[in-house]
Design an enzyme around this catalytic site. Structure first.
Site, PDB file in Angstrom:
ATOM      1  N   HIS A  34     -22.315  -5.894  12.434  1.00 46.68           N
ATOM      2  CA  HIS A  34     -23.184  -4.733  12.654  1.00 46.68           C
ATOM      3  C   HIS A  34     -24.279  -4.772  11.594  1.00 46.68           C
ATOM      4  O   HIS A  34     -24.329  -5.702  10.774  1.00 46.68           O
ATOM      5  CB  HIS A  34     -22.365  -3.437  12.581  1.00 46.68           C
ATOM      6  CG  HIS A  34     -21.484  -3.340  11.374  1.00 46.68           C
ATOM      7  ND1 HIS A  34     -21.982  -3.232  10.092  1.00 46.68           N
ATOM      8  CD2 HIS A  34     -20.122  -3.403  11.239  1.00 46.68           C
ATOM      9  CE1 HIS A  34     -20.980  -3.183   9.234  1.00 46.68           C
ATOM     10  NE2 HIS A  34     -19.834  -3.302   9.891  1.00 46.68           N
ATOM     11  N   HIS A  37     -23.418  -5.637   7.904  1.00 46.46           N
ATOM     12  CA  HIS A  37     -23.318  -7.071   7.596  1.00 46.46           C
ATOM     13  C   HIS A  37     -24.720  -7.691   7.498  1.00 46.46           C
ATOM     14  O   HIS A  37     -24.995  -8.502   6.612  1.00 46.46           O
ATOM     15  CB  HIS A  37     -22.562  -7.811   8.712  1.00 46.46           C
ATOM     16  CG  HIS A  37     -21.134  -7.404   8.884  1.00 46.46           C
ATOM     17  ND1 HIS A  37     -20.685  -6.724   9.989  1.00 46.46           N
ATOM     18  CD2 HIS A  37     -20.033  -7.602   8.113  1.00 46.46           C
ATOM     19  CE1 HIS A  37     -19.381  -6.514   9.892  1.00 46.46           C
ATOM     20  NE2 HIS A  37     -18.954  -7.030   8.759  1.00 46.46           N
ATOM     21  N   GLN A  61      -4.636 -10.781   5.021  1.00 44.49           N
ATOM     22  CA  GLN A  61      -5.021  -9.499   4.403  1.00 44.49           C
ATOM     23  C   GLN A  61      -4.661  -8.299   5.264  1.00 44.49           C
ATOM     24  O   GLN A  61      -4.944  -7.166   4.892  1.00 44.49           O
ATOM     25  CB  GLN A  61      -6.506  -9.490   4.044  1.00 44.49           C
ATOM     26  CG  GLN A  61      -7.471  -9.360   5.208  1.00 44.49           C
ATOM     27  CD  GLN A  61      -8.904  -9.483   4.737  1.00 44.49           C
ATOM     28  OE1 GLN A  61      -9.357 -10.552   4.327  1.00 44.49           O
ATOM     29  NE2 GLN A  61      -9.650  -8.390   4.763  1.00 44.49           N
ATOM     30  N   GLY A 147     -20.258  -5.716   0.331  1.00 46.61           N
ATOM     31  CA  GLY A 147     -20.712  -4.357   0.605  1.00 46.61           C
ATOM     32  C   GLY A 147     -20.014  -3.331  -0.268  1.00 46.61           C
ATOM     33  O   GLY A 147     -18.807  -3.411  -0.512  1.00 46.61           O
ATOM     34  N   LYS A 149     -19.394  -0.533   0.664  1.00 44.46           N
ATOM     35  CA  LYS A 149     -18.486   0.156   1.589  1.00 44.46           C
ATOM     36  C   LYS A 149     -17.020  -0.115   1.211  1.00 44.46           C
ATOM     37  O   LYS A 149     -16.165   0.748   1.334  1.00 44.46           O
ATOM     38  CB  LYS A 149     -18.801  -0.347   3.005  1.00 44.46           C
ATOM     39  CG  LYS A 149     -17.710  -0.252   4.016  1.00 44.46           C
ATOM     40  CD  LYS A 149     -17.692   1.102   4.655  1.00 44.46           C
ATOM     41  CE  LYS A 149     -16.786   1.233   5.843  1.00 44.46           C
ATOM     42  NZ  LYS A 149     -15.664   0.358   5.948  1.00 44.46           N
ATOM     43  N   GLN A 153     -12.541  -3.488  -3.046  1.00 45.20           N
ATOM     44  CA  GLN A 153     -12.606  -4.932  -2.823  1.00 45.20           C
ATOM     45  C   GLN A 153     -13.605  -5.571  -3.791  1.00 45.20           C
ATOM     46  O   GLN A 153     -13.361  -6.666  -4.319  1.00 45.20           O
ATOM     47  CB  GLN A 153     -13.016  -5.204  -1.373  1.00 45.20           C
ATOM     48  CG  GLN A 153     -13.293  -6.658  -1.067  1.00 45.20           C
ATOM     49  CD  GLN A 153     -13.482  -6.891   0.418  1.00 45.20           C
ATOM     50  OE1 GLN A 153     -12.516  -7.012   1.155  1.00 45.20           O
ATOM     51  NE2 GLN A 153     -14.714  -6.958   0.864  1.00 45.20           N
ATOM     52  N   SER A 186     -16.717  -2.477  11.571  1.00 48.53           N
ATOM     53  CA  SER A 186     -16.298  -3.152  12.809  1.00 48.53           C
ATOM     54  C   SER A 186     -15.252  -2.316  13.535  1.00 48.53           C
ATOM     55  O   SER A 186     -15.157  -2.345  14.757  1.00 48.53           O
ATOM     56  CB  SER A 186     -15.712  -4.519  12.471  1.00 48.53           C
ATOM     57  OG  SER A 186     -16.633  -5.248  11.693  1.00 48.53           O
TER      58      SER A 186
HETATM   59  P1  AMP Z   1     -15.824  -7.267   6.919  1.00 41.84           P
HETATM   60  O1  AMP Z   1     -16.345  -8.076   8.057  1.00 41.84           O
HETATM   61  O2  AMP Z   1     -15.469  -5.877   7.292  1.00 41.84           O
HETATM   62  O3  AMP Z   1     -14.783  -7.984   6.113  1.00 41.84           O
HETATM   63  O4  AMP Z   1     -17.069  -7.083   5.943  1.00 41.84           O
HETATM   64  C1  AMP Z   1     -17.778  -8.174   5.435  1.00 41.84           C
HETATM   65  C2  AMP Z   1     -18.693  -7.691   4.344  1.00 41.84           C
HETATM   66  O5  AMP Z   1     -19.607  -6.724   4.867  1.00 41.84           O
HETATM   67  C3  AMP Z   1     -17.931  -7.006   3.210  1.00 41.84           C
HETATM   68  O6  AMP Z   1     -18.515  -7.369   1.970  1.00 41.84           O
HETATM   69  C4  AMP Z   1     -18.146  -5.547   3.511  1.00 41.84           C
HETATM   70  O7  AMP Z   1     -18.070  -4.717   2.367  1.00 41.84           O
HETATM   71  C5  AMP Z   1     -19.546  -5.563   4.076  1.00 41.84           C
HETATM   72  N1  AMP Z   1     -19.778  -4.355   4.884  1.00 41.84           N
HETATM   73  C6  AMP Z   1     -18.978  -3.864   5.866  1.00 41.84           C
HETATM   74  N2  AMP Z   1     -19.480  -2.712   6.349  1.00 41.84           N
HETATM   75  C7  AMP Z   1     -20.614  -2.452   5.642  1.00 41.84           C
HETATM   76  C8  AMP Z   1     -21.584  -1.388   5.660  1.00 41.84           C
HETATM   77  N3  AMP Z   1     -21.487  -0.360   6.491  1.00 41.84           N
HETATM   78  N4  AMP Z   1     -22.611  -1.468   4.787  1.00 41.84           N
HETATM   79  C9  AMP Z   1     -22.719  -2.512   3.921  1.00 41.84           C
HETATM   80  N5  AMP Z   1     -21.853  -3.544   3.862  1.00 41.84           N
HETATM   81  C10 AMP Z   1     -20.808  -3.512   4.706  1.00 41.84           C
END
Ligand code: AMP
Length: 282
Positions: A34, A37, A61, A147, A149, A153, A186
């Site tokens: 989204h 990312h 995880q 992120g 977010k 982590q 996601s």
């Molecule tokens: P994920 O695919 O959920 O493992 O996220 C991959 C990366 O994208 C991680 O570093 C998350 O923190 C970052 N991320 C997920 N959602 C957001 C968001 N809404 N804003 C900024 N970064 C994000």
């Protein structure tokens, strides 16, 4: 944009990038991409020579097999978005590429394991540590983008980088939100239309708490009101709402303005577990 699946494919590409002294920016993801990312991708493209994104739903995880099974997978659309964004490489490994044998090594992030995501998702940060360490070793990036977010982590990854002497820098990118404030995730794809509305409660409570703390309300009162708001809201369950230091993750039961503070929240909306956070004092 080149998509590759194995270390053997990457090694010669990495060698020529290294020879040309080009710097690699790396964004690890679990796909179902989204705009949040894509913000990370844009940051990398703006500051690095080569941008590489990985897409891997990391089994180690997940501490709930349902969550793993139901995790959205949208590879075709992910690749189209990354191509349009200007990423140079996408690494899409299989489980056996990253885990040729079950990993016996275990990470223990100490105090970070005892609170919030560490406490409610036992083993989660071990899995994050494993996959990120493997990816850093395989890809050998110069900078990796994460992120805000996933605030806890970020703290875990920074500790991993320090403790294992990875020679790369970490850049943290602010949380991207929908127009109404819901943090992009996601997992939002799994929300039914009425749940999408109910999910607004997380950001509403965070922003209300921030306003109240900054105008002098007591943390204990703010916390009790948030707990009541979730008890009264249909189809939601609050897991935690915590005031803490955004780097050490020390948790506080009163608010002071003289040090960095964030609030982190996790809550279920229907079957979907969502997390979010807001900096109160930077
Ligand atoms: P994920 O695919 O959920 O493992 O996220 C991959 C990366 O994208 C991680 O570093 C998350 O923190 C970052 N991320 C997920 N959602 C957001 C968001 N809404 N804003 C900024 N970064 C994000």
């Amino acid at each position: 944009m080149k998509v590759f699946h194995t270390e053997a494919e990457w090694r010669p590409i990495w060698a020529s990038i290294f020879k040309e002294n080009k710097k690699i920016g790396f964004i690890p993801t679990m796909g179902a991409l989204h705009q949040g990312h894509l913000d990370l991708v844009a940051k990398s493209i703006a500051s690095m020579d080569i941008t590489l994104v990985s897409i891997f739903v990391n089994p180690t995880q997940f501490n709930s097999s349902d969550d793993f099974k139901n995790y959205p997978q949208t590879l075709e659309s992910d690749l189209a978005q990354l191509e349009a964004a200007g990423a140079a490489y996408v690494f899409v490994p299989s489980v056996t590429t990253l885990y040729p044998q079950p990993t016996r090594l275990r990470f223990d992030f100490g105090d970070l394991e005892q609170v919030l995501e560490g406490k409610f998702r036992p083993g989660h940060f071990n899995g994050v540590g494993l996959v990120v360490a493997k990816l850093f070793n395989l890809i050998q990036p110069n900078r990796a983008f994460f992120g805000q977010k996933d605030l806890q982590q970020v703290a875990v990854i920074k500790r991993l980088v320090q403790d294992l002497s990875f020679t790369l820098s970490i850049e943290v990118v602010p949380t991207r939100r929908e127009k109404d404030g819901l943090a992009m995730s996601s997992r939002n794809m799994r929300l039914k239309p009425e749940e999408r509305q109910q999910a607004l409660l997380l950001y509403q409570q965070l922003s209300q708490a921030k306003k109240r703390l900054l105008t002098g309300d007591l943390w204990t009162t703010v916390l009790a009101d948030t707990e009541a708001a979730f008890s009264n809201a249909a189809n939601t369950k609050l897991e935690y709402f915590a005031l803490l230091h955004p780097e050490t993750f020390e948790i506080f039961d009163s608010f002071t303005q003289d040090a960095p503070r964030s609030i982190c929240i996790a809550a279920y909306v229907g079957q979907v577990r969502l997390i979010d956070n807001l900096p109160i004092i930077l």
